[in-house]
Design an enzyme around this catalytic site. Structure first.
Site, PDB file in Angstrom:
ATOM      1  N   GLU A   1      -3.819   1.128  -6.189  1.00 32.23           N
ATOM      2  CA  GLU A   1      -2.853   0.100  -6.571  1.00 32.23           C
ATOM      3  C   GLU A   1      -2.755   0.079  -8.087  1.00 32.23           C
ATOM      4  O   GLU A   1      -3.719   0.408  -8.790  1.00 32.23           O
ATOM      5  CB  GLU A   1      -3.270  -1.265  -6.033  1.00 32.23           C
TER       6      GLU A   1
ATOM      7  N   CYS B   1       0.864  -1.176   0.000  1.00 29.84           N
ATOM      8  CA  CYS B   1       0.000   0.000   0.000  1.00 29.84           C
ATOM      9  C   CYS B   1       0.898   1.222   0.000  1.00 29.84           C
ATOM     10  O   CYS B   1       1.561   1.515   0.996  1.00 29.84           O
ATOM     11  CB  CYS B   1      -0.910  -0.005   1.221  1.00 29.84           C
TER      12      CYS B   1
END
Length: 354
Positions: A127, A2
């Site tokens: 992402e 992340c």
């Protein structure tokens, strides 16, 4: 992993979104610590400051450990034992912490042993899916599935403290498990609070985008157990660290690639930005309405089209109903399709870049 998030809500709205019940069952709002250090953003990256939830007991010796504080902290944990005077000189990346090695690395094991558990707050995280054909990458915005409610159409009421219970329209903030530490420079000065986000193997639905994902605490019970280090041991808390399938996603514009870009376009669904013929699901309309009503700097919102369904469908809708027979890994085909439609679109209908 992340490495990019969004958390754009104003601080008073963010606190209302984090309403909870204490050990006595009373409904509470977490108190802010250093609220002036919080900077809302659609595009947060490591070394920036992000809001986290933590137990009041970390700051007040006799406090109830179930009571909560919101505090802005630096993303990227600086260990308390770090001896340099400049945190940027830390020679290893601490923005994420792998769950499988959390008890092996001193930087994470020591604060975890002290109960320094926190919950990182975000609208969601970004992402990038790498295309197998070329080097291009397609960004996605990933977040909790959202439920349609009767209150979600209210405009302007968000600024009225008297209606905060009704105002928060059930847009669930993403709650990610983190560890924090407190570092003091050898030269003195203010204490620096910083955090890391724990990561796990990706769930099945996200695995084609990236093999790792944040450890997401799904629900009030999990958040409470993770934060309450006074009552919940480290061993018990670590049982909460695992992948969750309760997640959804949609593709977004490459505008988010540059961390200097901080606009709603970063997380808006890509097919809506390009005005596709694909009908918006109930959840995609909710996202656009939410952006229009919750943005710190907003233009007059437009009434969204009537939803065909109230069931969140962004990820499956985009991947299964595309005019091209694409798979999730076919980001290159998607990009060519988008480019072709953009070229064929009448000039007056093309979106204006910010």
């Amino acid at each position: 992993m992340c490495g990019r998030t969004s958390c754009h809500l104003p601080k008073d709205v963010l606190a209302r979104a984090c309403a909870y019940r204490d050990r006595q069952g009373r409904q509470r709002l977490p108190e802010w610590k250093d609220p002036d250090k919080y900077c809302p953003s659609y595009n947060k990256s490591p070394q920036s400051s992000s809001p986290v939830l933590l137990s009041r007991l970390h700051f007040e010796k006799d406090a109830d450990s179930s009571e909560r504080i919101i505090a802005p902290m630096r993303w990227g944990l600086v260990p308390s034992w770090f001896k340099e005077s400049d945190p940027s000189k830390l020679k290893f990346n601490t923005s994420n912490c792998r769950s499988d090695t959390i008890m092996e690395k001193r930087s994470f094991k020591v604060p975890l042993g002290k109960g320094r558990r926190c919950v990182v707050l975000a609208d969601g995280f970004y992402e990038w899916q790498r295309c197998q054909v070329n080097s291009q990458r397609q960004p996605y915005f990933i977040y909790f599935p959202q439920a349609k409610t009767e209150e979600s159409g209210s405009v302007g009421a968000v600024d009225d403290p008297e209606h905060w219970e009704k105002v928060w329209d059930n847009w669930r903030l993403l709650t990610m498990a983190g560890i924090f530490d407190c570092w003091e420079s050898p030269e003195g000065g203010d204490l620096l609070y910083s955090y890391t986000i724990i990561t796990v193997d990706s769930c099945k639905s996200l695995n084609d985008i990236h093999p790792r994902m944040p450890a997401i605490l799904d629900g009030e019970e999990e958040v409470s157990k993770w934060l309450d280090f006074g009552e919940v041991s480290t061993q018990e808390a670590l049982k909460l660290i695992h992948p969750t399938e309760n997640i959804t996603f949609h593709p977004v514009s490459c505008v988010v690639n540059n961390t200097r870009n901080n606009t709603p376009e970063c997380l808006a669904p890509l097919n809506l930005l390009l005005k596709k013929e694909l009908k918006a699901s109930g959840s995609s309309q909710k996202m656009m309405q939410w952006l229009a009503t919750k943005s710190p700097k907003k233009e007059e919102p437009k009434t969204p089209p009537k939803a065909e369904s109230d069931v969140p469908q962004w990820s499956s809708q985009f991947l299964q109903k595309s005019p091209l027979p694409t798979k999730r890994g076919s980001a290159g085909l998607l990009e060519r399709w988008l480019k072709q439609e953009k070229e064929e679109e009448p000039e007056a209908k093309r979106p204006h870049n910010q």
